[in-house]
Design a protein around this motif. Sequence first.
Motif, PDB file in Angstrom:
ATOM      1  N   TYR A 236      12.267 -23.251  -3.884  1.00  0.00           N
ATOM      2  CA  TYR A 236      12.361 -23.985  -5.146  1.00  0.00           C
ATOM      3  C   TYR A 236      12.767 -23.022  -6.261  1.00  0.00           C
ATOM      4  N   GLU A 237      13.610 -23.427  -7.136  1.00  0.00           N
ATOM      5  CA  GLU A 237      14.034 -22.743  -8.357  1.00  0.00           C
ATOM      6  C   GLU A 237      14.733 -21.416  -8.101  1.00  0.00           C
ATOM      7  N   ILE A 238      14.016 -20.383  -7.609  1.00  0.00           N
ATOM      8  CA  ILE A 238      14.690 -19.111  -7.324  1.00  0.00           C
ATOM      9  C   ILE A 238      14.632 -18.746  -5.837  1.00  0.00           C
ATOM     10  N   GLY A 239      14.000 -19.556  -5.032  1.00  0.00           N
ATOM     11  CA  GLY A 239      14.019 -19.356  -3.591  1.00  0.00           C
ATOM     12  C   GLY A 239      13.043 -18.346  -3.044  1.00  0.00           C
ATOM     13  N   THR A 240      12.333 -17.648  -3.898  1.00  0.00           N
ATOM     14  CA  THR A 240      11.399 -16.625  -3.439  1.00  0.00           C
ATOM     15  C   THR A 240      10.394 -16.285  -4.533  1.00  0.00           C
ATOM     16  N   PHE A 241       9.223 -15.850  -4.098  1.00  0.00           N
ATOM     17  CA  PHE A 241       8.236 -15.308  -5.020  1.00  0.00           C
ATOM     18  C   PHE A 241       8.351 -13.789  -5.097  1.00  0.00           C
ATOM     19  N   GLY A 242       9.444 -13.257  -4.578  1.00  0.00           N
ATOM     20  CA  GLY A 242       9.639 -11.807  -4.635  1.00  0.00           C
ATOM     21  C   GLY A 242       9.280 -11.137  -3.323  1.00  0.00           C
ATOM     22  N   ALA A 243       8.936  -9.876  -3.407  1.00  0.00           N
ATOM     23  CA  ALA A 243       8.597  -9.091  -2.227  1.00  0.00           C
ATOM     24  C   ALA A 243       7.629  -7.989  -2.644  1.00  0.00           C
ATOM     25  N   PHE A 244       6.980  -7.402  -1.657  1.00  0.00           N
ATOM     26  CA  PHE A 244       6.066  -6.303  -1.962  1.00  0.00           C
ATOM     27  C   PHE A 244       5.941  -5.384  -0.758  1.00  0.00           C
ATOM     28  N   VAL A 245       5.573  -4.151  -1.050  1.00  0.00           N
ATOM     29  CA  VAL A 245       5.256  -3.161  -0.024  1.00  0.00           C
ATOM     30  C   VAL A 245       3.767  -2.866  -0.125  1.00  0.00           C
ATOM     31  N   SER A 246       3.084  -2.902   0.990  1.00  0.00           N
ATOM     32  CA  SER A 246       1.646  -2.623   1.014  1.00  0.00           C
ATOM     33  C   SER A 246       1.412  -1.132   1.234  1.00  0.00           C
ATOM     34  N   LEU A 247       0.790  -0.470   0.255  1.00  0.00           N
ATOM     35  CA  LEU A 247       0.433   0.940   0.406  1.00  0.00           C
ATOM     36  C   LEU A 247      -0.879   1.026   1.175  1.00  0.00           C
ATOM     37  N   ARG A 248      -0.837   1.636   2.331  1.00  0.00           N
ATOM     38  CA  ARG A 248      -2.001   1.654   3.223  1.00  0.00           C
ATOM     39  C   ARG A 248      -2.837   2.913   3.097  1.00  0.00           C
ATOM     40  N   ASP A 249      -2.397   3.824   2.258  1.00  0.00           N
ATOM     41  CA  ASP A 249      -3.163   5.021   1.922  1.00  0.00           C
ATOM     42  C   ASP A 249      -3.365   5.053   0.414  1.00  0.00           C
ATOM     43  N   PRO A 250      -4.461   5.647  -0.049  1.00  0.00           N
ATOM     44  CA  PRO A 250      -4.640   5.790  -1.501  1.00  0.00           C
ATOM     45  C   PRO A 250      -3.627   6.763  -2.093  1.00  0.00           C
ATOM     46  N   MET A 251      -3.379   6.603  -3.391  1.00  0.00           N
ATOM     47  CA  MET A 251      -2.445   7.500  -4.087  1.00  0.00           C
ATOM     48  C   MET A 251      -3.006   8.919  -4.112  1.00  0.00           C
ATOM     49  N   PRO A 252      -2.218   9.915  -3.742  1.00  0.00           N
ATOM     50  CA  PRO A 252      -2.746  11.280  -3.672  1.00  0.00           C
ATOM     51  C   PRO A 252      -2.982  11.927  -5.029  1.00  0.00           C
ATOM     52  N   ASN A 253      -2.092  11.670  -6.006  1.00  0.00           N
ATOM     53  CA  ASN A 253      -2.226  12.300  -7.321  1.00  0.00           C
ATOM     54  C   ASN A 253      -1.453  11.471  -8.343  1.00  0.00           C
ATOM     55  N   ARG A 254      -1.573  11.837  -9.606  1.00  0.00           N
ATOM     56  CA  ARG A 254      -0.936  11.062 -10.672  1.00  0.00           C
ATOM     57  C   ARG A 254       0.580  11.140 -10.607  1.00  0.00           C
ATOM     58  N   LYS A 255       1.103  12.271 -10.195  1.00  0.00           N
ATOM     59  CA  LYS A 255       2.554  12.427 -10.063  1.00  0.00           C
ATOM     60  C   LYS A 255       3.098  11.431  -9.047  1.00  0.00           C
ATOM     61  N   ALA A 256       2.469  11.365  -7.879  1.00  0.00           N
ATOM     62  CA  ALA A 256       2.901  10.424  -6.848  1.00  0.00           C
ATOM     63  C   ALA A 256       2.732   8.985  -7.330  1.00  0.00           C
ATOM     64  N   MET A 257       1.655   8.713  -8.047  1.00  0.00           N
ATOM     65  CA  MET A 257       1.399   7.366  -8.547  1.00  0.00           C
ATOM     66  C   MET A 257       2.525   6.907  -9.470  1.00  0.00           C
ATOM     67  N   ALA A 258       2.930   7.766 -10.388  1.00  0.00           N
ATOM     68  CA  ALA A 258       3.993   7.412 -11.330  1.00  0.00           C
ATOM     69  C   ALA A 258       5.330   7.262 -10.621  1.00  0.00           C
ATOM     70  N   GLU A 259       5.635   8.171  -9.711  1.00  0.00           N
ATOM     71  CA  GLU A 259       6.948   8.154  -9.065  1.00  0.00           C
ATOM     72  C   GLU A 259       7.087   7.024  -8.059  1.00  0.00           C
ATOM     73  N   ILE A 260       6.024   6.733  -7.304  1.00  0.00           N
ATOM     74  CA  ILE A 260       6.074   5.604  -6.371  1.00  0.00           C
ATOM     75  C   ILE A 260       6.194   4.299  -7.149  1.00  0.00           C
ATOM     76  N   GLY A 261       5.440   4.191  -8.249  1.00  0.00           N
ATOM     77  CA  GLY A 261       5.512   2.983  -9.061  1.00  0.00           C
ATOM     78  C   GLY A 261       6.871   2.771  -9.687  1.00  0.00           C
ATOM     79  N   ALA A 262       7.499   3.840 -10.154  1.00  0.00           N
ATOM     80  CA  ALA A 262       8.772   3.723 -10.863  1.00  0.00           C
ATOM     81  C   ALA A 262       9.963   3.600  -9.926  1.00  0.00           C
TER      82      ALA A 262
END
Length: 360
Positions: free
Chosen positions: A168-194
Amino acid sequence: MFPTMKVQNERLQGVVATVKEHINYYEAVVNPVSIKFYFFDSDNPDFDRQFDELRKKIVPEGFIPFVVKDAEHYVEVSIRPDEKYKSNNVNVILLILTLASTIYVGSIYARSFVRPGTYAELYSLWYGFIFFSLPLMLILGIHETAHYVVARRYKVNASLPFFIPFPYEIGTFGAFVSLRDPMPNRKAMAEIGAAGPIAGFLVALPLLFLAQYLEKIYRPVGHYIPFILNYPLIYRLFGIVEPINKPLFPMVFAVWVGMFATALNLIPTGQLDGGHIARGILGKKAYIVSYLFLGFLFYLTIAYDYLGWLFLALFVIFMGLVHPPALNDYEKIRPLDIAIGIFSLVMFILTFTALPIKPP
Protein backbone atom coordinates in the motif's frame (compact mmCIF):
# COMPACT_ATOMS: atom_id res chain seq x y z
CA MET A 1 51.78 -9.73 38.85
CA PHE A 2 48.20 -10.90 38.49
CA PRO A 3 46.31 -11.97 41.63
CA THR A 4 45.81 -15.70 42.14
CA MET A 5 42.26 -16.67 41.31
CA LYS A 6 40.46 -20.01 41.26
CA VAL A 7 37.45 -20.44 38.99
CA GLN A 8 35.75 -23.83 38.76
CA ASN A 9 33.94 -23.24 35.45
CA GLU A 10 36.20 -24.11 32.50
CA ARG A 11 34.66 -21.46 30.26
CA LEU A 12 35.29 -18.79 32.88
CA GLN A 13 38.84 -20.04 33.32
CA GLY A 14 39.34 -19.36 29.63
CA VAL A 15 37.93 -15.86 30.03
CA VAL A 16 40.27 -15.10 32.93
CA ALA A 17 43.22 -16.29 30.87
CA THR A 18 42.16 -14.09 27.94
CA VAL A 19 41.70 -11.04 30.16
CA LYS A 20 45.21 -11.58 31.53
CA GLU A 21 46.55 -11.40 27.98
CA HIS A 22 45.07 -7.94 27.38
CA ILE A 23 44.34 -6.12 30.64
CA ASN A 24 46.77 -5.54 33.53
CA TYR A 25 44.46 -5.78 36.54
CA TYR A 26 45.24 -5.75 40.25
CA GLU A 27 42.16 -7.50 41.62
CA ALA A 28 39.38 -9.75 40.35
CA VAL A 29 36.05 -10.22 42.09
CA VAL A 30 33.79 -13.13 41.19
CA ASN A 31 30.03 -12.92 41.71
CA PRO A 32 27.19 -15.18 40.51
CA VAL A 33 26.66 -13.33 37.24
CA SER A 34 30.00 -11.77 36.33
CA ILE A 35 33.68 -11.20 37.09
CA LYS A 36 35.03 -7.71 37.73
CA PHE A 37 38.65 -7.01 36.86
CA TYR A 38 39.91 -3.85 38.60
CA PHE A 39 42.71 -1.94 36.90
CA PHE A 40 44.75 1.28 36.96
CA ASP A 41 45.03 3.49 33.89
CA SER A 42 48.76 3.80 34.52
CA ASP A 43 49.14 0.02 34.10
CA ASN A 44 47.28 0.08 30.77
CA PRO A 45 48.66 2.96 28.67
CA ASP A 46 46.91 1.66 25.52
CA PHE A 47 43.72 0.60 27.22
CA ASP A 48 41.27 1.31 24.37
CA ARG A 49 43.14 -0.94 21.97
CA GLN A 50 43.69 -3.59 24.66
CA PHE A 51 40.01 -3.67 25.52
CA ASP A 52 38.94 -3.85 21.89
CA GLU A 53 41.20 -6.83 21.29
CA LEU A 54 39.71 -8.48 24.38
CA ARG A 55 36.18 -7.81 23.10
CA LYS A 56 36.90 -9.34 19.70
CA LYS A 57 38.03 -12.55 21.39
CA ILE A 58 35.45 -13.12 24.11
CA VAL A 59 32.21 -11.79 22.58
CA PRO A 60 32.10 -14.61 19.99
CA GLU A 61 32.66 -17.01 22.90
CA GLY A 62 29.47 -15.87 24.62
CA PHE A 63 30.76 -13.21 27.03
CA ILE A 64 30.20 -9.46 27.23
CA PRO A 65 32.95 -7.14 28.60
CA PHE A 66 31.87 -3.73 29.84
CA VAL A 67 34.09 -0.85 31.02
CA VAL A 68 33.23 1.19 34.12
CA LYS A 69 35.35 4.16 35.13
CA ASP A 70 34.12 5.57 38.41
CA ALA A 71 35.75 5.79 41.81
CA GLU A 72 37.44 2.55 40.74
CA HIS A 73 38.03 1.38 37.21
CA TYR A 74 37.08 -2.13 36.20
CA VAL A 75 36.10 -4.35 33.29
CA GLU A 76 33.05 -6.44 34.09
CA VAL A 77 32.69 -9.66 32.11
CA SER A 78 29.29 -11.34 32.15
CA ILE A 79 27.90 -14.43 30.45
CA ARG A 80 25.84 -13.61 27.42
CA PRO A 81 22.32 -15.10 27.31
CA ASP A 82 21.80 -17.68 24.58
CA GLU A 83 20.00 -16.25 21.57
CA LYS A 84 18.49 -17.96 18.57
CA TYR A 85 18.37 -16.20 15.22
CA LYS A 86 16.29 -16.80 12.13
CA SER A 87 17.97 -18.40 9.14
CA ASN A 88 18.82 -16.36 6.07
CA ASN A 89 15.81 -17.95 4.36
CA VAL A 90 13.65 -15.42 6.19
CA ASN A 91 15.65 -12.56 4.66
CA VAL A 92 15.23 -14.02 1.17
CA ILE A 93 11.48 -14.57 1.59
CA LEU A 94 10.96 -11.03 2.89
CA LEU A 95 13.05 -9.64 0.03
CA ILE A 96 10.89 -11.46 -2.54
CA LEU A 97 7.66 -10.34 -0.84
CA THR A 98 8.87 -6.73 -0.68
CA LEU A 99 9.86 -6.82 -4.34
CA ALA A 100 6.36 -8.08 -5.16
CA SER A 101 4.64 -5.45 -3.01
CA THR A 102 6.72 -2.56 -4.39
CA ILE A 103 6.19 -3.74 -7.99
CA TYR A 104 2.44 -3.94 -7.36
CA VAL A 105 2.28 -0.47 -5.79
CA GLY A 106 4.56 0.96 -8.47
CA SER A 107 2.31 -0.49 -11.18
CA ILE A 108 -0.62 1.50 -9.78
CA TYR A 109 1.27 4.77 -10.24
CA ALA A 110 2.59 3.59 -13.61
CA ARG A 111 -0.89 3.14 -15.08
CA SER A 112 -1.08 6.87 -15.75
CA PHE A 113 1.94 6.45 -18.08
CA VAL A 114 0.75 3.36 -19.97
CA ARG A 115 -1.64 3.60 -22.89
CA PRO A 116 -4.69 1.32 -22.72
CA GLY A 117 -4.35 -1.86 -24.72
CA THR A 118 -3.97 -5.61 -24.66
CA TYR A 119 -0.72 -5.60 -22.72
CA ALA A 120 -1.37 -2.52 -20.63
CA GLU A 121 -1.35 -4.48 -17.34
CA LEU A 122 1.98 -6.13 -18.16
CA TYR A 123 3.49 -2.79 -19.12
CA SER A 124 2.25 -1.30 -15.85
CA LEU A 125 3.94 -4.08 -13.88
CA TRP A 126 7.14 -3.64 -15.91
CA TYR A 127 7.13 0.12 -15.33
CA GLY A 128 6.35 -0.52 -11.67
CA PHE A 129 9.47 -2.67 -11.43
CA ILE A 130 11.86 -0.51 -13.49
CA PHE A 131 10.73 2.93 -12.38
CA PHE A 132 9.59 2.32 -8.80
CA SER A 133 10.58 -0.98 -7.19
CA LEU A 134 14.15 -1.12 -8.56
CA PRO A 135 15.29 2.40 -7.55
CA LEU A 136 13.52 2.25 -4.19
CA MET A 137 14.89 -1.19 -3.30
CA LEU A 138 18.34 -0.08 -4.46
CA ILE A 139 18.32 2.93 -2.12
CA LEU A 140 17.01 0.90 0.83
CA GLY A 141 19.27 -2.06 0.08
CA ILE A 142 22.45 0.02 -0.16
CA HIS A 143 21.44 1.81 3.05
CA GLU A 144 21.17 -1.43 5.01
CA THR A 145 24.16 -3.06 3.34
CA ALA A 146 26.32 -0.12 4.46
CA HIS A 147 25.24 -0.71 8.06
CA TYR A 148 26.14 -4.38 7.65
CA VAL A 149 29.57 -3.74 6.08
CA VAL A 150 30.68 -1.16 8.66
CA ALA A 151 29.38 -3.31 11.52
CA ARG A 152 31.40 -6.27 10.28
CA ARG A 153 34.45 -4.03 9.88
CA TYR A 154 34.21 -3.39 13.61
CA LYS A 155 33.70 -7.13 14.24
CA VAL A 156 30.11 -6.54 15.30
CA ASN A 157 27.89 -9.43 14.26
CA ALA A 158 24.96 -8.22 12.16
CA SER A 159 22.17 -9.86 10.21
CA LEU A 160 21.52 -9.49 6.52
CA PRO A 161 18.87 -6.85 5.72
CA PHE A 162 15.26 -7.61 6.62
CA PHE A 163 12.85 -5.96 4.16
CA ILE A 164 9.29 -5.32 5.29
CA PRO A 165 6.59 -5.68 2.63
CA PHE A 166 3.51 -3.47 2.75
CA PRO A 167 1.35 -3.50 -0.42
CA TYR A 168 0.00 0.00 0.00
CA GLU A 169 1.14 3.57 -0.78
CA ILE A 170 4.92 2.98 -0.90
CA GLY A 171 5.00 -0.82 -0.99
CA THR A 172 7.23 -1.28 2.03
CA PHE A 173 7.78 -0.28 5.63
CA GLY A 174 11.50 -0.09 4.88
CA ALA A 175 14.25 -2.44 5.96
CA PHE A 176 16.56 -2.99 8.89
CA VAL A 177 19.72 -4.80 9.92
CA SER A 178 19.74 -6.50 13.31
CA LEU A 179 22.94 -5.87 15.28
CA ARG A 180 23.54 -9.06 17.25
CA ASP A 181 26.48 -7.76 19.26
CA PRO A 182 26.58 -4.66 21.46
CA MET A 183 28.34 -1.55 20.15
CA PRO A 184 32.03 -1.72 21.09
CA ASN A 185 32.70 2.03 21.46
CA ARG A 186 31.33 5.46 20.60
CA LYS A 187 33.34 5.68 17.38
CA ALA A 188 31.81 2.46 16.07
CA MET A 189 28.37 3.57 17.24
CA ALA A 190 28.54 6.81 15.26
CA GLU A 191 30.04 5.26 12.14
CA ILE A 192 27.71 2.25 12.00
CA GLY A 193 24.73 4.56 12.53
CA ALA A 194 25.82 7.03 9.86
CA ALA A 195 26.91 4.49 7.25
CA GLY A 196 23.37 3.63 6.12
CA PRO A 197 21.96 7.15 5.64
CA ILE A 198 25.14 8.38 3.94
CA ALA A 199 25.23 5.45 1.51
CA GLY A 200 21.51 5.66 0.78
CA PHE A 201 21.73 9.41 0.22
CA LEU A 202 24.69 9.08 -2.16
CA VAL A 203 22.74 6.52 -4.20
CA ALA A 204 19.52 8.57 -4.19
CA LEU A 205 21.28 11.76 -5.34
CA PRO A 206 22.14 10.67 -8.91
CA LEU A 207 18.79 8.85 -9.15
CA LEU A 208 17.14 12.18 -8.38
CA PHE A 209 18.46 13.66 -11.62
CA LEU A 210 17.80 10.48 -13.60
CA ALA A 211 14.18 10.56 -12.45
CA GLN A 212 13.83 14.16 -13.62
CA TYR A 213 15.25 13.22 -17.04
CA LEU A 214 12.97 10.19 -17.49
CA GLU A 215 9.95 12.16 -16.33
CA LYS A 216 10.37 14.40 -19.36
CA ILE A 217 10.44 11.38 -21.70
CA TYR A 218 7.50 9.41 -20.29
CA ARG A 219 4.50 11.70 -20.54
CA PRO A 220 1.32 10.85 -18.60
CA VAL A 221 -1.68 9.52 -20.51
CA GLY A 222 -3.95 9.33 -17.45
CA HIS A 223 -5.05 11.66 -14.68
CA TYR A 224 -4.58 9.64 -11.45
CA ILE A 225 -3.20 11.87 -8.68
CA PRO A 226 -3.22 9.86 -5.41
CA PHE A 227 -1.69 12.61 -3.28
CA ILE A 228 0.55 15.66 -3.48
CA LEU A 229 4.13 15.46 -2.27
CA ASN A 230 5.95 18.21 -0.43
CA TYR A 231 9.56 18.20 -1.55
CA PRO A 232 12.51 18.75 0.80
CA LEU A 233 15.11 21.48 0.63
CA ILE A 234 17.47 19.49 -1.59
CA TYR A 235 15.01 19.78 -4.49
CA ARG A 236 14.93 23.56 -4.21
CA LEU A 237 18.69 23.61 -3.81
CA PHE A 238 19.02 22.10 -7.30
CA GLY A 239 16.15 24.15 -8.73
CA ILE A 240 13.86 21.15 -9.15
CA VAL A 241 10.17 22.03 -9.16
CA GLU A 242 7.64 19.21 -9.56
CA PRO A 243 4.15 19.97 -10.95
CA ILE A 244 1.28 19.18 -8.57
CA ASN A 245 -1.48 18.95 -11.17
CA LYS A 246 -0.03 15.98 -13.09
CA PRO A 247 0.23 12.26 -12.26
CA LEU A 248 3.29 11.33 -10.26
CA PHE A 249 6.01 9.61 -12.27
CA PRO A 250 6.86 6.40 -10.33
CA MET A 251 10.63 6.98 -10.22
CA VAL A 252 10.20 10.53 -8.95
CA PHE A 253 8.13 9.09 -6.11
CA ALA A 254 10.62 6.27 -5.45
CA VAL A 255 13.53 8.71 -5.07
CA TRP A 256 11.38 11.00 -2.91
CA VAL A 257 10.67 8.04 -0.63
CA GLY A 258 14.40 7.31 -0.45
CA MET A 259 15.15 10.91 0.52
CA PHE A 260 12.38 10.98 3.11
CA ALA A 261 13.55 7.65 4.57
CA THR A 262 17.00 9.21 4.97
CA ALA A 263 15.51 12.07 6.99
CA LEU A 264 13.44 9.70 9.16
CA ASN A 265 16.46 7.56 9.98
CA LEU A 266 18.56 10.62 10.84
CA ILE A 267 16.20 11.94 13.52
CA PRO A 268 18.59 11.89 16.54
CA THR A 269 16.46 10.02 19.02
CA GLY A 270 16.13 6.51 20.43
CA GLN A 271 17.32 3.57 18.37
CA LEU A 272 17.09 5.33 15.01
CA ASP A 273 20.30 5.79 13.02
CA GLY A 274 20.39 9.40 14.15
CA GLY A 275 20.12 8.18 17.74
CA HIS A 276 23.22 6.02 17.23
CA ILE A 277 25.10 8.97 15.75
CA ALA A 278 24.05 11.35 18.54
CA ARG A 279 24.96 8.85 21.28
CA GLY A 280 28.31 8.14 19.67
CA ILE A 281 29.28 11.80 19.33
CA LEU A 282 27.63 13.38 22.39
CA GLY A 283 28.01 10.47 24.78
CA LYS A 284 25.77 10.50 27.86
CA LYS A 285 24.43 13.97 27.01
CA ALA A 286 22.69 12.56 23.92
CA TYR A 287 19.56 11.85 25.98
CA ILE A 288 18.86 15.62 26.02
CA VAL A 289 18.74 15.70 22.22
CA SER A 290 16.62 12.55 22.23
CA TYR A 291 13.97 14.09 24.46
CA LEU A 292 14.01 17.36 22.50
CA PHE A 293 13.37 15.60 19.21
CA LEU A 294 10.67 13.43 20.75
CA GLY A 295 8.94 16.67 21.71
CA PHE A 296 9.58 17.90 18.16
CA LEU A 297 7.72 14.87 16.76
CA PHE A 298 4.71 15.56 18.98
CA TYR A 299 4.80 19.22 17.90
CA LEU A 300 4.79 18.21 14.22
CA THR A 301 1.84 15.90 14.87
CA ILE A 302 -0.23 18.77 16.25
CA ALA A 303 1.05 21.59 14.01
CA TYR A 304 0.60 19.71 10.73
CA ASP A 305 -2.16 17.29 11.75
CA TYR A 306 -0.05 14.43 10.43
CA LEU A 307 -0.40 11.19 12.40
CA GLY A 308 2.73 9.70 10.86
CA TRP A 309 4.84 11.68 13.32
CA LEU A 310 2.79 10.37 16.25
CA PHE A 311 3.31 6.78 15.13
CA LEU A 312 7.05 7.42 14.79
CA ALA A 313 7.18 8.99 18.28
CA LEU A 314 5.38 5.98 19.78
CA PHE A 315 7.72 3.62 17.91
CA VAL A 316 10.75 5.46 19.31
CA ILE A 317 9.36 5.23 22.84
CA PHE A 318 8.56 1.53 22.40
CA MET A 319 12.06 0.72 21.12
CA GLY A 320 13.74 2.73 23.88
CA LEU A 321 14.16 6.48 24.05
CA VAL A 322 17.52 6.54 25.85
CA HIS A 323 20.27 4.87 23.85
CA PRO A 324 22.32 2.28 25.77
CA PRO A 325 26.06 2.98 26.16
CA ALA A 326 28.82 1.24 24.25
CA LEU A 327 30.93 -1.45 25.90
CA ASN A 328 33.74 1.08 26.16
CA ASP A 329 31.84 4.33 26.50
CA TYR A 330 34.99 6.24 27.48
CA GLU A 331 37.01 5.97 24.28
CA LYS A 332 37.38 9.37 22.64
CA ILE A 333 35.94 9.95 19.19
CA ARG A 334 37.98 11.30 16.30
CA PRO A 335 37.56 14.57 14.38
CA LEU A 336 36.47 12.40 11.44
CA ASP A 337 33.49 11.16 13.46
CA ILE A 338 32.53 14.73 14.36
CA ALA A 339 32.68 15.56 10.65
CA ILE A 340 30.45 12.56 9.93
CA GLY A 341 27.99 13.84 12.52
CA ILE A 342 27.94 17.30 10.93
CA PHE A 343 27.44 15.81 7.46
CA SER A 344 24.57 13.71 8.85
CA LEU A 345 22.95 16.86 10.24
CA VAL A 346 23.28 18.54 6.83
CA MET A 347 21.68 15.51 5.17
CA PHE A 348 18.80 15.67 7.63
CA ILE A 349 18.17 19.34 6.90
CA LEU A 350 18.30 18.72 3.13
CA THR A 351 15.95 15.72 3.13
CA PHE A 352 13.46 16.51 5.90
CA THR A 353 9.86 17.48 5.15
CA ALA A 354 7.51 18.54 7.96
CA LEU A 355 4.34 17.60 6.03
CA PRO A 356 5.42 14.96 3.52
CA ILE A 357 2.10 14.05 1.89
CA LYS A 358 -1.20 15.88 1.58
CA PRO A 359 -4.48 15.14 -0.24
CA PRO A 360 -4.81 16.30 -3.89
